[in-house]
Design a protein around this motif. Structure first.
Motif, mmCIF file in Angstrom:
data_model
loop_
_atom_site.group_PDB
_atom_site.id
_atom_site.type_symbol
_atom_site.label_atom_id
_atom_site.label_comp_id
_atom_site.label_asym_id
_atom_site.label_seq_id
_atom_site.Cartn_x
_atom_site.Cartn_y
_atom_site.Cartn_z
ATOM 1 N N LYS A 199 -0.823 3.052 -7.325
ATOM 2 C CA LYS A 199 -0.238 2.029 -6.461
ATOM 3 C C LYS A 199 -1.349 1.194 -5.830
ATOM 4 N N HIS B 64 -5.718 4.368 -4.593
ATOM 5 C CA HIS B 64 -4.579 5.159 -5.072
ATOM 6 C C HIS B 64 -4.571 5.136 -6.601
ATOM 7 N N VAL C 103 -3.969 4.237 5.581
ATOM 8 C CA VAL C 103 -3.542 3.808 4.256
ATOM 9 C C VAL C 103 -3.120 2.352 4.364
ATOM 10 N N LEU D 18 -2.697 0.828 -3.111
ATOM 11 C CA LEU D 18 -2.959 1.378 -1.790
ATOM 12 C C LEU D 18 -4.428 1.717 -1.679
ATOM 13 N N HIS E 93 -12.073 2.143 -8.987
ATOM 14 C CA HIS E 93 -10.647 1.949 -9.261
ATOM 15 C C HIS E 93 -10.342 2.511 -10.649
ATOM 16 N N LEU F 52 -3.063 14.587 -0.194
ATOM 17 C CA LEU F 52 -4.440 14.221 0.137
ATOM 18 C C LEU F 52 -5.142 15.425 0.747
ATOM 19 N N GLY G 20 -0.922 11.106 -6.488
ATOM 20 C CA GLY G 20 -0.974 10.201 -5.343
ATOM 21 C C GLY G 20 -0.092 10.592 -4.188
ATOM 22 N N SER G 21 0.494 11.796 -4.192
ATOM 23 C CA SER G 21 1.410 12.200 -3.128
ATOM 24 C C SER G 21 0.788 13.141 -2.121
ATOM 25 N N LEU H 59 -7.885 12.514 -3.346
ATOM 26 C CA LEU H 59 -6.486 12.193 -3.568
ATOM 27 C C LEU H 59 -6.003 12.867 -4.849
ATOM 28 N N PHE I 29 -7.194 3.856 0.740
ATOM 29 C CA PHE I 29 -7.352 4.900 1.751
ATOM 30 C C PHE I 29 -8.730 4.761 2.375
ATOM 31 N N ASP J 45 -1.917 -1.363 2.389
ATOM 32 C CA ASP J 45 -1.313 -1.982 1.216
ATOM 33 C C ASP J 45 -2.125 -3.230 0.884
#
Length: 799
Positions: A644, A641, A657, A646, A594, A688, A685-686, A681, A648, A659
């Motif tokens: 966010k 992510h 994906v 999120l 992370h 992949l 983050g938009s 990613l 994956f 939450d």
């Protein structure tokens, strides 16, 4: 024509039809109209001449001139006598019943001014609609007023008719000063025209409702009401003339299934031929004719006579047909090319050329030794004293043949050549030189691993590169010099599957997955400062105290069994810098951190239970969580992510994906790959990137949908790994064909602009060993440097 005074009209006897008695006249008893007509006729006579000056002949003449009926010879004497009695009032009176041919009439001779006469419809409460006057003979005359149409009949709402002559054109009265008669029989004068009307309009104001139009039925000015004027104004303005009219009513469905059934046909087209039914009787007649033709009773053609045979023989001897009858005009082609013409002859082709054109002996020898293709001309000039001494040309047949061949092969139509630039068919991409910097050459080669190098990673500061291979060792390299800075052997039989540095520059922690264990180590030596070493040890040791004080308990108060365990390694490993060991029940293949550095996830595809394939660990608490009770598909890799909450997860053919806060599935991507090998990613983050073993690299825009935005097929073998650069618009992938391909991938924050993908460079240097090439790639955190791990046992740094 008008009759002269005193001249009598010729009497013609016309048979009068017998009167028919009608009972309808007695039902209502209204006879006012009949009495008024007689009075009006008498008044017309009294207005023209006085009764004292008329004699019997004058009365007869006037009656003959004004009457619409021509009396017969039998009734002529009776009518004259009746009219004379009415005039004088003396003598024998004729009963009115006989005059009117009705039994309901009254005898007017017995009516005096003092006699009370009650009319048929006189009521005491009603006013009389007539006035009593004296005619020219001194007798009483009843003059009735205008008829009021307000009685209770069907005509109560009928408009007031100002024209009393009926549907008669006014042109019939062009020769008269009047244009008809009113209800009392008076003449209706023609309206004033011309100067009289102009002077009248100038002297008075325009009346209310004056329009300047003339009524064609009466000839008078047309008077319009306020409502009619409003209607005309609305018509001139293209407005709805009537109040309450809806110009856009609701559509009425006239077809079956939408409110009503269709009654009228949609078209009046004739019946199609497919509905034709042949007549049986016509078929019988045709079959009779066919039978008669077969039997010879009917001949289909007339037998030729002798004259016909002679005519055919004569036509066969002399052709009389038109050769050009079927000739079609052919327009000249606009692109026609004429045949090439021969150049005009020069001096050398003359039979008596000038001396300078004649070759000498050396030129003749050189011309004879040359090949025919190399000669500039096919002949040598020769001089003849006279034209009659010129011999025959031996190459005439050959030249004529070549000329005919040139004409045969010459193009007759000018064809426009299709000039298409191949570059114009390709999409417009920027020049790679404008997209620098990106790696182009191999700067450093790090060798030392025995066997394949499976994984590698740059540290957050960018000074060192860690790698792991099949020999069970973890090595730290200097990317600038290729020198090995630190080395530790974790296993003699298990390979190192993953090496990954903890994010952040405050600590210096390296995680390595070997077998079922995850080792957390702090490299020793001069590569780390003492402050960073102490901070790293504190981060790793803080989890033991938290796990001891917050142990998970069951409902019975016993320790809750866990699928993983955190422990200290052996003393030998602790002396080498390995401080914490995480033991799992399966072999982890991927490890992803992370962004905060406290959480990381591991994926174990070979686990027996799919619920424990993906685990999320907390380093500061030494806790392990399995977020999925049941996972669809075989998990391959996972990542967080960058900004966010999120998560994956990539299986063999899907990328899901989730939450983490709401604990639900956010989106599912369908790359279309048979087997996914890795994902990366973008830092925003938009977007992949998905690599697959079926030689495809898939670009997913998370804002566009579940399908890939671009599919790149540049490798000939499986793609093992793909990685985005942290700060630069670059990404690189490694394949089993031994090459790395660098791409420019520009992503902007505006969702309306698509990403730009441009191939930049193909990097070659790794050898393919047992059909395996490049196994892993990584980027420098700031520079445009890439590092790759190959199956040939080398680590290469590309700058």
């Amino acid at each position: 024509m008008a009759q002269r005074a005193g001249q009598k009209r010729k009497v013609v006897e016309v048979p009068r039809p017998e009167p028919e008695e009608s009972e309808d006249e007695l039902v209502d008893g209204e006879l006012d109209g009949a009495l008024v007509d007689d009075g009006d006729s008498e008044e017309e006579l009294s207005d023209d001449e006085s009764g004292d000056d008329l004699d019997e002949g004058d009365i007869e003449e006037e009656i003959e001139l004004d009457s619409d009926e021509i009396p017969s010879s039998e009734d002529e004497e009776d009518v004259r006598q009746q009219l004379q009695d009415l005039k004088t009032g003396n003598g024998k009176s004729t009963p009115l019943q006989k005059l009117m041919r009705s039994d309901t009439a009254k005898d007017v001779s017995v009516i005096t001014p003092g006699t009370d006469v009650k009319l048929l419809h006189d009521d005491p409460g009603e006013e009389s609609n007539y006035t009593i006057t004296t005619d020219a003979n001194g007798n009483e005359r009843y003059v009735y007023g205008e008829i009021d149409p307000g009685y209770d009949t069907d005509d109560s709402d009928a408009p007031v008719t100002t024209n009393t002559i009926g549907d008669i054109p006014l042109s019939y009265y062009d020769a008269y000063p009047h244009i008809g008669y009113d209800i009392n029989g008076r003449r209706i004068s023609r309206p004033a025209k011309g100067e009289a009307l102009d002077s009248l309009l100038d002297s008075i104001d325009l009346p209310k409702g004056w329009t300047g139009l003339t009524d064609p039925a009466t000839g008078k000015p047309l008077q319009l009401t306020r409502e009619e004027l409003d209607v005309l104004k609305k018509l001139t303005r293209n407005e709805v003339p009537g109040d309450g009219y809806d110009p856009y009513p609701d559509m009425v469905e006239y077809f079956t299934g939408k409110g009503m059934e269709e009654v009228m046909p949609l078209s009046a087209a004739p019946e199609p031929k497919r509905r034709f039914v042949p007549s049986m009787h016509e078929h019988k007649r045709v079959m009779k004719m066919v039978k008669a033709i077969k039997e010879g009773r009917i001949k289909p053609y007339r037998a030729p006579t002798e004259e016909d045979k002679e005519r055919e023989e004569a036509e066969a001897d002399f052709a009389t047909y038109d050769v050009w009858a079927n000739e079609q005009p052919q327009p000249d082609h606009p692109m026609n090319v004429p045949a090439p013409k021969l150049p005009p002859p020069g001096y050398e082709e003359s039979y008596h050329p000038p001396p300078e054109y004649l070759p000498d002996s050396q030129e003749k020898q050189a011309w004879g030794e040359q090949d025919e293709e190399d000669r500039d001309r096919d002949f040598l000039p020769r001089d003849h004293a006279a034209l009659r001494k010129v011999p025959g040309y031996e190459k005439l047949i050959k030249e004529k043949f070549e000329r005919c061949l040139d004409l045969y092969l010459a193009p007759r139509v000018r064809r426009s050549k299709l000039n298409i630039d191949p570059e114009s068919l390709l999409p417009k991409l920027p020049d790679p030189a404008e997209l620098k910097p990106f790696p182009t050459t191999c700067a450093t080669v790090c060798k030392g691993h025995e066997g394949r190098v499976r994984t590698l990673a740059f540290d957050p500061s960018g000074k060192f590169v860690a790698s792991g291979g099949d020999d069970g060792t973890v090595r730290v390299w200097d990317p600038l010099t290729g020198r090995q800075c630190w080395r530790i052997k974790l296993s003699a039989s298990e390979p190192i599957n993953v090496v990954s540095w903890r994010p952040g520059t405050d600590v210096f922690i390296l995680a390595a997955c070997c077998g079922e264990n995850v080792y957390f180590m702090v490299p020793q030596g001069s590569i780390i400062s003492p402050e960073a070493e102490v901070a790293s040890q504190e981060v790793l040791d803080s989890g033991f105290g938290h796990a001891a004080s917050n142990a998970a308990k069951t409902a019975a108060g016993q320790d809750k069994p866990s699928s993983s365990s955190w422990s200290r390694p052996s003393a030998a490993l602790q002396e080498r810098g390995v401080l914490v060991t995480l033991t799992l029940r399966s072999t982890p293949k991927t490890l992803s951190w992370h962004r905060r550095g406290d959480y990381f996830t591991t994926v174990s595809p070979s686990t027996a239970a799919t619920s424990t394939a993906i685990a999320i660990h907390t380093l500061s608490k030494h806790q392990t969580q399995h977020p999925f009770k049941r996972l669809k598909g075989l998990a391959q890799t996972a990542c967080f992510h960058p900004s966010k909450p999120l998560f994956f997860v990539a299986t063999r053919q899907r990328v899901r994906v989730y939450d983490l806060q709401q604990q639900k599935l956010e989106k599912e991507l369908q790359p279309g790959a048979r087997w996914i090998s890795g994902i990366s990613l973008h830092p925003l983050g938009s977007n992949l990137l998905v690599s697959s073993y079926d030689k495809r690299l898939l670009w997913h825009d998370l804002d566009l949908g579940a399908m890939p935005y671009k599919t790149l097929r540049y490798h000939s073998k499986a793609i093992r790994s793909v990685q985005f650069h942290a700060t630069l618009p670059l990404f690189v992938d490694g394949s089993d064909d031994g090459t790395l391909q660098v791409f420019h991938g520009k992503v902007v924050g505006d969702s309306l602009e698509n990403a730009t993908v441009v191939p930049l460079k193909v990097l070659r240097g790794h050898r393919v060993v047992r059909e395996l090439g490049v196994l892993d790639v990584a980027w420098h955190p700031r520079e445009a440097w890439a590092v790759s791990a190959g199956a040939d046992g080398s680590v290469r740094v590309w700058t």
